[in-house]
Design an enzyme around this catalytic site. Structure first.
Site, PDB file in Angstrom:
ATOM      1  N   LYS A   1      29.909   0.088 -38.765  1.00 10.38           N
ATOM      2  CA  LYS A   1      30.494  -0.727 -37.697  1.00 10.38           C
ATOM      3  C   LYS A   1      31.316   0.129 -36.712  1.00 10.38           C
ATOM      4  CE  LYS A   1      30.785  -4.990 -40.475  1.00 10.38           C
ATOM      5  NZ  LYS A   1      31.740  -5.985 -41.015  1.00 10.38           N
TER       6      LYS A   1
ATOM      7  N   TYR B   1      25.379 -12.569 -36.424  1.00 10.31           N
ATOM      8  CA  TYR B   1      26.382 -13.244 -37.251  1.00 10.31           C
ATOM      9  C   TYR B   1      26.359 -14.770 -37.069  1.00 10.31           C
ATOM     10  CZ  TYR B   1      28.705  -9.049 -39.080  1.00 10.31           C
ATOM     11  OH  TYR B   1      29.009  -7.905 -39.778  1.00 10.31           O
TER      12      TYR B   1
ATOM     13  N   PHE C   1      37.133 -16.895 -37.380  1.00  4.51           N
ATOM     14  CA  PHE C   1      37.196 -15.500 -36.955  1.00  4.51           C
ATOM     15  C   PHE C   1      35.959 -15.057 -36.159  1.00  4.51           C
ATOM     16  CE2 PHE C   1      35.598 -15.614 -41.360  1.00  4.51           C
ATOM     17  CZ  PHE C   1      34.392 -14.941 -41.227  1.00  4.51           C
TER      18      PHE C   1
ATOM     19  N   ARG D   1      25.924  -3.112 -51.826  1.00  3.64           N
ATOM     20  CA  ARG D   1      27.091  -4.001 -51.869  1.00  3.64           C
ATOM     21  C   ARG D   1      28.175  -3.416 -52.784  1.00  3.64           C
ATOM     22  NH1 ARG D   1      27.676  -8.037 -48.074  1.00  3.64           N
ATOM     23  NH2 ARG D   1      29.100  -9.002 -49.554  1.00  3.64           N
TER      24      ARG D   1
ATOM     25  N   THR E   1      34.840  -7.574 -49.110  1.00  2.69           N
ATOM     26  CA  THR E   1      35.055  -7.704 -47.666  1.00  2.69           C
ATOM     27  C   THR E   1      36.455  -7.225 -47.259  1.00  2.69           C
ATOM     28  OG1 THR E   1      33.653  -9.672 -47.783  1.00  2.69           O
ATOM     29  CG2 THR E   1      34.878  -9.319 -45.736  1.00  2.69           C
TER      30      THR E   1
ATOM     31  N   ARG F   1      34.971   0.478 -48.556  1.00  4.59           N
ATOM     32  CA  ARG F   1      36.007  -0.306 -47.894  1.00  4.59           C
ATOM     33  C   ARG F   1      37.394  -0.024 -48.449  1.00  4.59           C
ATOM     34  NH1 ARG F   1      32.318  -5.774 -47.416  1.00  4.59           N
ATOM     35  NH2 ARG F   1      31.656  -5.512 -45.250  1.00  4.59           N
TER      36      ARG F   1
ATOM     37  N   ASN G   1      36.145  -3.330 -41.329  1.00  2.00           N
ATOM     38  CA  ASN G   1      35.875  -2.871 -42.699  1.00  2.00           C
ATOM     39  C   ASN G   1      34.672  -1.931 -42.809  1.00  2.00           C
ATOM     40  OD1 ASN G   1      33.935  -4.757 -42.250  1.00  2.00           O
ATOM     41  ND2 ASN G   1      34.568  -6.171 -43.857  1.00  2.00           N
TER      42      ASN G   1
ATOM     43  N   HIS H   1      28.590  -3.024 -42.793  1.00  3.12           N
ATOM     44  CA  HIS H   1      27.916  -4.285 -43.129  1.00  3.12           C
ATOM     45  C   HIS H   1      26.791  -3.944 -44.091  1.00  3.12           C
ATOM     46  CE1 HIS H   1      25.592  -7.990 -42.867  1.00  3.12           C
ATOM     47  NE2 HIS H   1      24.531  -7.198 -42.803  1.00  3.12           N
TER      48      HIS H   1
ATOM     49  N   GLU I   1      17.345  -9.155 -41.552  1.00  3.55           N
ATOM     50  CA  GLU I   1      18.234  -8.268 -40.783  1.00  3.55           C
ATOM     51  C   GLU I   1      17.507  -6.993 -40.358  1.00  3.55           C
ATOM     52  OE1 GLU I   1      22.313  -9.972 -42.878  1.00  3.55           O
ATOM     53  OE2 GLU I   1      21.760  -7.885 -43.228  1.00  3.55           O
TER      54      GLU I   1
HETATM   55  P1  GDP Z   1      30.648  -9.174 -45.827  1.00  3.91           P
HETATM   56  O1  GDP Z   1      29.281  -9.650 -46.266  1.00  3.91           O
HETATM   57  O2  GDP Z   1      31.437  -8.545 -46.950  1.00  3.91           O
HETATM   58  O3  GDP Z   1      30.593  -8.277 -44.609  1.00  3.91           O
HETATM   59  O4  GDP Z   1      31.523 -10.468 -45.431  1.00  3.91           O
HETATM   60  P2  GDP Z   1      31.178 -11.809 -44.622  1.00  3.91           P
HETATM   61  O5  GDP Z   1      29.690 -11.978 -44.441  1.00  3.91           O
HETATM   62  O6  GDP Z   1      31.913 -12.913 -45.313  1.00  3.91           O
HETATM   63  O7  GDP Z   1      31.868 -11.601 -43.212  1.00  3.91           O
HETATM   64  C1  GDP Z   1      31.249 -10.861 -42.194  1.00  3.91           C
HETATM   65  C2  GDP Z   1      32.280 -10.003 -41.508  1.00  3.91           C
HETATM   66  O8  GDP Z   1      33.220 -10.850 -40.821  1.00  3.91           O
HETATM   67  C3  GDP Z   1      33.165  -9.165 -42.446  1.00  3.91           C
HETATM   68  O9  GDP Z   1      32.552  -7.980 -42.872  1.00  3.91           O
HETATM   69  C4  GDP Z   1      34.370  -8.908 -41.565  1.00  3.91           C
HETATM   70  O10 GDP Z   1      34.109  -7.877 -40.599  1.00  3.91           O
HETATM   71  C5  GDP Z   1      34.521 -10.258 -40.851  1.00  3.91           C
HETATM   72  N1  GDP Z   1      35.415 -11.166 -41.592  1.00  3.91           N
HETATM   73  C6  GDP Z   1      35.163 -11.802 -42.771  1.00  3.91           C
HETATM   74  N2  GDP Z   1      36.201 -12.587 -43.151  1.00  3.91           N
HETATM   75  C7  GDP Z   1      37.133 -12.446 -42.169  1.00  3.91           C
HETATM   76  C8  GDP Z   1      38.432 -13.023 -41.969  1.00  3.91           C
HETATM   77  O11 GDP Z   1      38.934 -13.814 -42.776  1.00  3.91           O
HETATM   78  N3  GDP Z   1      39.091 -12.626 -40.832  1.00  3.91           N
HETATM   79  C9  GDP Z   1      38.548 -11.772 -39.910  1.00  3.91           C
HETATM   80  N4  GDP Z   1      39.250 -11.441 -38.817  1.00  3.91           N
HETATM   81  N5  GDP Z   1      37.331 -11.229 -40.071  1.00  3.91           N
HETATM   82  C10 GDP Z   1      36.622 -11.550 -41.180  1.00  3.91           C
END
Ligand code: GDP
Length: 143
Positions: free
Chosen positions: A11, A51, A59, A87, A93, A104, A114, A117, A128
């Site tokens: 990212k 997304y 968010f 993963r 996350t 991370r 973080n 992805h 994807e």
């Molecule tokens: P991942 O699969 O671990 O990347 O997590 P998710 O699919 O749940 O979320 C996608 C991305 O959205 C995350 O990697 C973060 O960059 C962002 N994100 C997730 N949860 C939050 C949150 O609670 N707050 C904010 N600001 N960003 C978030």
């Protein structure tokens, strides 16, 4: 064990902090091969589409803004159980909740910024990969 492919993004914060090499080193050390890679500046529409599952989340706007804040590296990783392995290497996350030694936990600054992805299922990995790569962009066979 199944030879799988998964999709990964380094990212904007990862690219900005010169972590491309460190992230790829971790993938390769864990036995994942890079079978396609490209640097790209996402457009707003591309980030929103990628997304889309999160569009109702509070968010979402910030996430899209962050994902278009600078170039990213999109990649296809191949290896035994590549989806789960990636993963595992990434960690949770929220870097504060991620296990020590994960990308991370070691390199990320916040739940949003973080570094990486990674697809969370084989089906999402296929979708994807197709979102960013033509079949001809991905190496046909590596082992
Ligand atoms: P991942 O699969 O671990 O990347 O997590 P998710 O699919 O749940 O979320 C996608 C991305 O959205 C995350 O990697 C973060 O960059 C962002 N994100 C997730 N949860 C939050 C949150 O609670 N707050 C904010 N600001 N960003 C978030």
């Amino acid at each position: 064990m199944a030879l799988e492919r998964t999709f990964s993004i380094i990212k904007p914060d990862g690219v900005q902090k010169n972590l491309i090499g460190e992230v790829i080193r971790r993938f390769e050390s864990a036995g994942l091969k890079i079978v396609a890679a490209r640097m790209v500046q996402l457009t707003q529409a591309q980030a929103e589409g990628f997304y889309a599952v999160h569009r109702e989340r509070p968010f979402f706007k910030d996430l899209v803004k962050y994902m278009i804040s600078g170039p990213v590296v999109v990649q296809v990783l191949e290896g035994e159980n590549a989806v789960a392995k990636n993963r595992e290497l990434m960690g949770a996350t929220d870097p504060k909740k991620a296990d020590k030694g994960t990308i991370r936990a070691d390199l990320a600054s916040s739940i949003e910024e973080n570094v990486v992805h990674g697809s969370d299922s084989a089906e999402n990995a296929r979708n994807e990969i197709a979102y960013f790569f033509a079949t001809s962009d991905v190496l046909a066979r590596t082992r």
